[in-house]
Design a protein around this motif. Structure first.
Motif, PDB file in Angstrom:
ATOM      1  N   ILE A 194      39.713  40.189  29.385  1.00 15.17           N
ATOM      2  CA  ILE A 194      38.826  39.814  28.289  1.00 15.17           C
ATOM      3  C   ILE A 194      38.063  38.537  28.613  1.00 15.17           C
ATOM      4  O   ILE A 194      36.854  38.461  28.423  1.00 15.17           O
ATOM      5  CB  ILE A 194      39.628  39.638  26.981  1.00 15.17           C
ATOM      6  N   ASN A 195      38.783  37.539  29.094  1.00 17.67           N
ATOM      7  CA  ASN A 195      38.157  36.247  29.409  1.00 17.67           C
ATOM      8  C   ASN A 195      38.108  36.040  30.915  1.00 17.67           C
ATOM      9  O   ASN A 195      39.147  36.082  31.578  1.00 17.67           O
ATOM     10  CB  ASN A 195      38.954  35.101  28.768  1.00 17.67           C
ATOM     11  N   PRO A 196      36.928  35.820  31.457  1.00 18.77           N
ATOM     12  CA  PRO A 196      36.828  35.600  32.896  1.00 18.77           C
ATOM     13  C   PRO A 196      37.496  34.288  33.303  1.00 18.77           C
ATOM     14  O   PRO A 196      37.711  33.401  32.476  1.00 18.77           O
ATOM     15  CB  PRO A 196      35.314  35.536  33.145  1.00 18.77           C
ATOM     16  N   ILE A 197      37.848  34.184  34.571  1.00 22.23           N
ATOM     17  CA  ILE A 197      38.370  32.924  35.082  1.00 22.23           C
ATOM     18  C   ILE A 197      37.185  32.005  35.361  1.00 22.23           C
ATOM     19  O   ILE A 197      36.040  32.457  35.421  1.00 22.23           O
ATOM     20  CB  ILE A 197      39.237  33.125  36.346  1.00 22.23           C
ATOM     21  N   SER A 198      37.449  30.710  35.522  1.00 28.89           N
ATOM     22  CA  SER A 198      36.404  29.747  35.884  1.00 28.89           C
ATOM     23  C   SER A 198      36.696  29.251  37.290  1.00 28.89           C
ATOM     24  O   SER A 198      37.835  28.889  37.604  1.00 28.89           O
ATOM     25  CB  SER A 198      36.407  28.562  34.910  1.00 28.89           C
ATOM     26  N   VAL A 199      35.670  29.259  38.130  1.00 25.75           N
ATOM     27  CA  VAL A 199      35.829  28.866  39.531  1.00 25.75           C
ATOM     28  C   VAL A 199      34.685  27.947  39.956  1.00 25.75           C
ATOM     29  O   VAL A 199      33.665  27.857  39.276  1.00 25.75           O
ATOM     30  CB  VAL A 199      35.862  30.100  40.468  1.00 25.75           C
ATOM     31  N   GLU A 200      34.907  27.291  41.087  1.00 26.36           N
ATOM     32  CA  GLU A 200      33.843  26.527  41.736  1.00 26.36           C
ATOM     33  C   GLU A 200      33.715  27.035  43.168  1.00 26.36           C
ATOM     34  O   GLU A 200      34.690  27.504  43.759  1.00 26.36           O
ATOM     35  CB  GLU A 200      34.150  25.031  41.718  1.00 26.36           C
ATOM     36  N   PHE A 201      32.516  26.975  43.709  1.00 26.39           N
ATOM     37  CA  PHE A 201      32.276  27.426  45.076  1.00 26.39           C
ATOM     38  C   PHE A 201      32.572  26.271  46.020  1.00 26.39           C
ATOM     39  O   PHE A 201      31.990  25.190  45.900  1.00 26.39           O
ATOM     40  CB  PHE A 201      30.828  27.895  45.230  1.00 26.39           C
ATOM     41  N   VAL A 202      33.514  26.496  46.959  1.00 26.41           N
ATOM     42  CA  VAL A 202      33.932  25.451  47.895  1.00 26.41           C
ATOM     43  C   VAL A 202      34.109  26.064  49.284  1.00 26.41           C
ATOM     44  O   VAL A 202      34.966  26.928  49.481  1.00 26.41           O
ATOM     45  CB  VAL A 202      35.275  24.801  47.456  1.00 26.41           C
ATOM     46  N   ASP A 203      33.295  25.632  50.225  1.00 30.66           N
ATOM     47  CA  ASP A 203      33.439  26.059  51.623  1.00 30.66           C
ATOM     48  C   ASP A 203      33.529  27.580  51.785  1.00 30.66           C
ATOM     49  O   ASP A 203      34.397  28.097  52.484  1.00 30.66           O
ATOM     50  CB  ASP A 203      34.659  25.391  52.267  1.00 30.66           C
ATOM     51  N   ALA A 261      27.268  30.357  36.117  1.00 30.70           N
ATOM     52  CA  ALA A 261      26.781  31.682  36.461  1.00 30.70           C
ATOM     53  C   ALA A 261      27.946  32.640  36.287  1.00 30.70           C
ATOM     54  O   ALA A 261      29.098  32.272  36.513  1.00 30.70           O
ATOM     55  CB  ALA A 261      26.280  31.714  37.906  1.00 30.70           C
ATOM     56  N   PHE A 262      27.665  33.871  35.863  1.00 31.33           N
ATOM     57  CA  PHE A 262      28.708  34.863  35.690  1.00 31.33           C
ATOM     58  C   PHE A 262      28.611  35.858  36.834  1.00 31.33           C
ATOM     59  O   PHE A 262      27.519  36.242  37.234  1.00 31.33           O
ATOM     60  CB  PHE A 262      28.537  35.593  34.357  1.00 31.33           C
ATOM     61  N   ASP A 263      29.769  36.256  37.361  1.00 32.93           N
ATOM     62  CA  ASP A 263      29.763  37.167  38.490  1.00 32.93           C
ATOM     63  C   ASP A 263      31.129  37.822  38.622  1.00 32.93           C
ATOM     64  O   ASP A 263      32.090  37.409  37.983  1.00 32.93           O
ATOM     65  CB  ASP A 263      29.450  36.399  39.770  1.00 32.93           C
ATOM     66  N   GLY A 306      42.227  29.603  34.623  1.00 34.13           N
ATOM     67  CA  GLY A 306      42.499  31.032  34.658  1.00 34.13           C
ATOM     68  C   GLY A 306      43.429  31.453  35.783  1.00 34.13           C
ATOM     69  O   GLY A 306      43.435  32.617  36.184  1.00 34.13           O
ATOM     70  N   HIS A 307      44.244  30.533  36.261  1.00 34.22           N
ATOM     71  CA  HIS A 307      45.145  30.831  37.375  1.00 34.22           C
ATOM     72  C   HIS A 307      46.080  32.005  37.050  1.00 34.22           C
ATOM     73  O   HIS A 307      46.282  32.894  37.876  1.00 34.22           O
ATOM     74  CB  HIS A 307      45.939  29.580  37.738  1.00 34.22           C
ATOM     75  N   ARG A 308      46.637  32.031  35.845  1.00 35.67           N
ATOM     76  CA  ARG A 308      47.538  33.118  35.453  1.00 35.67           C
ATOM     77  C   ARG A 308      46.794  34.456  35.394  1.00 35.67           C
ATOM     78  O   ARG A 308      47.318  35.489  35.819  1.00 35.67           O
ATOM     79  CB  ARG A 308      48.210  32.813  34.109  1.00 35.67           C
ATOM     80  N   ARG A 309      45.566  34.449  34.875  1.00 40.01           N
ATOM     81  CA  ARG A 309      44.776  35.688  34.826  1.00 40.01           C
ATOM     82  C   ARG A 309      44.496  36.182  36.241  1.00 40.01           C
ATOM     83  O   ARG A 309      44.551  37.378  36.521  1.00 40.01           O
ATOM     84  CB  ARG A 309      43.465  35.462  34.069  1.00 40.01           C
ATOM     85  N   TYR A 310      44.200  35.258  37.138  1.00 39.72           N
ATOM     86  CA  TYR A 310      43.970  35.595  38.546  1.00 39.72           C
ATOM     87  C   TYR A 310      45.229  36.245  39.139  1.00 39.72           C
ATOM     88  O   TYR A 310      45.148  37.299  39.780  1.00 39.72           O
ATOM     89  CB  TYR A 310      43.579  34.337  39.324  1.00 39.72           C
ATOM     90  N   LEU A 311      46.410  35.607  38.922  1.00 40.94           N
ATOM     91  CA  LEU A 311      47.661  36.148  39.465  1.00 40.94           C
ATOM     92  C   LEU A 311      47.953  37.542  38.906  1.00 40.94           C
ATOM     93  O   LEU A 311      48.412  38.426  39.630  1.00 40.94           O
ATOM     94  CB  LEU A 311      48.826  35.197  39.162  1.00 40.94           C
ATOM     95  N   ALA A 312      47.659  37.743  37.626  1.00 46.32           N
ATOM     96  CA  ALA A 312      47.886  39.045  37.000  1.00 46.32           C
ATOM     97  C   ALA A 312      46.969  40.108  37.611  1.00 46.32           C
ATOM     98  O   ALA A 312      47.411  41.217  37.921  1.00 46.32           O
ATOM     99  CB  ALA A 312      47.677  38.953  35.490  1.00 46.32           C
ATOM    100  N   CYS A 313      45.712  39.780  37.797  1.00 49.72           N
ATOM    101  CA  CYS A 313      44.759  40.729  38.388  1.00 49.72           C
ATOM    102  C   CYS A 313      45.113  41.016  39.845  1.00 49.72           C
ATOM    103  O   CYS A 313      45.004  42.161  40.307  1.00 49.72           O
ATOM    104  CB  CYS A 313      43.330  40.203  38.269  1.00 49.72           C
ATOM    105  N   LYS A 314      45.547  39.998  40.547  1.00 50.68           N
ATOM    106  CA  LYS A 314      45.965  40.174  41.940  1.00 50.68           C
ATOM    107  C   LYS A 314      47.171  41.099  42.000  1.00 50.68           C
ATOM    108  O   LYS A 314      47.244  41.986  42.850  1.00 50.68           O
ATOM    109  CB  LYS A 314      46.287  38.807  42.555  1.00 50.68           C
ATOM    110  N   LYS A 315      48.120  40.899  41.080  1.00 48.44           N
ATOM    111  CA  LYS A 315      49.311  41.752  41.006  1.00 48.44           C
ATOM    112  C   LYS A 315      48.919  43.206  40.766  1.00 48.44           C
ATOM    113  O   LYS A 315      49.553  44.121  41.288  1.00 48.44           O
ATOM    114  CB  LYS A 315      50.235  41.253  39.896  1.00 48.44           C
ATOM    115  N   LEU A 316      47.882  43.421  39.979  1.00 46.94           N
ATOM    116  CA  LEU A 316      47.411  44.776  39.672  1.00 46.94           C
ATOM    117  C   LEU A 316      46.637  45.407  40.834  1.00 46.94           C
ATOM    118  O   LEU A 316      46.273  46.578  40.771  1.00 46.94           O
ATOM    119  CB  LEU A 316      46.532  44.760  38.423  1.00 46.94           C
ATOM    120  N   GLY A 317      46.363  44.610  41.855  1.00 48.35           N
ATOM    121  CA  GLY A 317      45.636  45.142  43.002  1.00 48.35           C
ATOM    122  C   GLY A 317      44.129  45.154  42.831  1.00 48.35           C
ATOM    123  O   GLY A 317      43.423  45.853  43.560  1.00 48.35           O
ATOM    124  N   TYR A 318      43.629  44.391  41.851  1.00 46.48           N
ATOM    125  CA  TYR A 318      42.177  44.315  41.661  1.00 46.48           C
ATOM    126  C   TYR A 318      41.535  43.748  42.933  1.00 46.48           C
ATOM    127  O   TYR A 318      42.065  42.839  43.551  1.00 46.48           O
ATOM    128  CB  TYR A 318      41.824  43.396  40.495  1.00 46.48           C
TER     129      TYR A 318
END
Length: 154
Positions: free
Chosen positions: A45-54, A7-9, A62-74
């Protein structure tokens, strides 16, 4: 892939947790900075891939993309929510990190030259466009003047 669901979100960054097993043991801060600048300029450009857990979302890829977006304050990040067996999640992580082919310095030189010709820009403007140092660009472009046998090794 068997037993797979996607699913995309957009996921709130605060609900994302790092992967259980990261592909890299450290995140190269300079590369994260460079990736952040790229995402800031053109978006993710490319979304990260995640799983729903608890009640949270664990990163599969996509850990690096996540860290970059977090750094940007997204506050949110584009994500593919994956429902799959553990072995499939490992295949996804491996495919993202191992299956991509790195760009050779010769191919990068040709690409830089093409950008300059297509956009009719100078080498100095190319450094701003690609967010690379002048010496980096100069070194790559110099490769184009090498004899073919040196470049190809044949």
């Amino acid at each position: 892939m068997q037993n797979e669901g996607k699913a995309f979100d957009k996921i709130p960054i605060k609900l994302i947790i790092p992967p259980d097993i990261a592909m890299r043991s450290y995140a190269d801060l300079q590369n994260i900075e460079s990736l952040s600048e790229s995402i800031k300029e053109i978006g993710l450009i490319n979304p990260i891939s995640v799983e729903f857990v608890d009640g949270r979302y664990r990163i599969i890829a996509g850990h690096r993309r996540y860290l970059a977006c977090k750094k940007l304050g997204y506050e949110e990040i584009k994500a593919i929510i994956i429902i799959a067996e553990e072995n499939v999640k490992f295949k996804i992580r491996s495919a993202e990190n191992y299956e991509r082919q790195e760009v050779t310095i010769y191919d990068e030189a040709i690409y830089f030259q093409s950008i300059m010709e297509t956009l009719k820009i100078t080498q100095k403007q190319l450094t701003e466009y690609c967010q690379k140092s002048e010496s980096y660009i100069s070194e790559r472009l110099a490769i184009l003047s090498y004899p073919p046998h040196i470049v190809t090794g044949k």
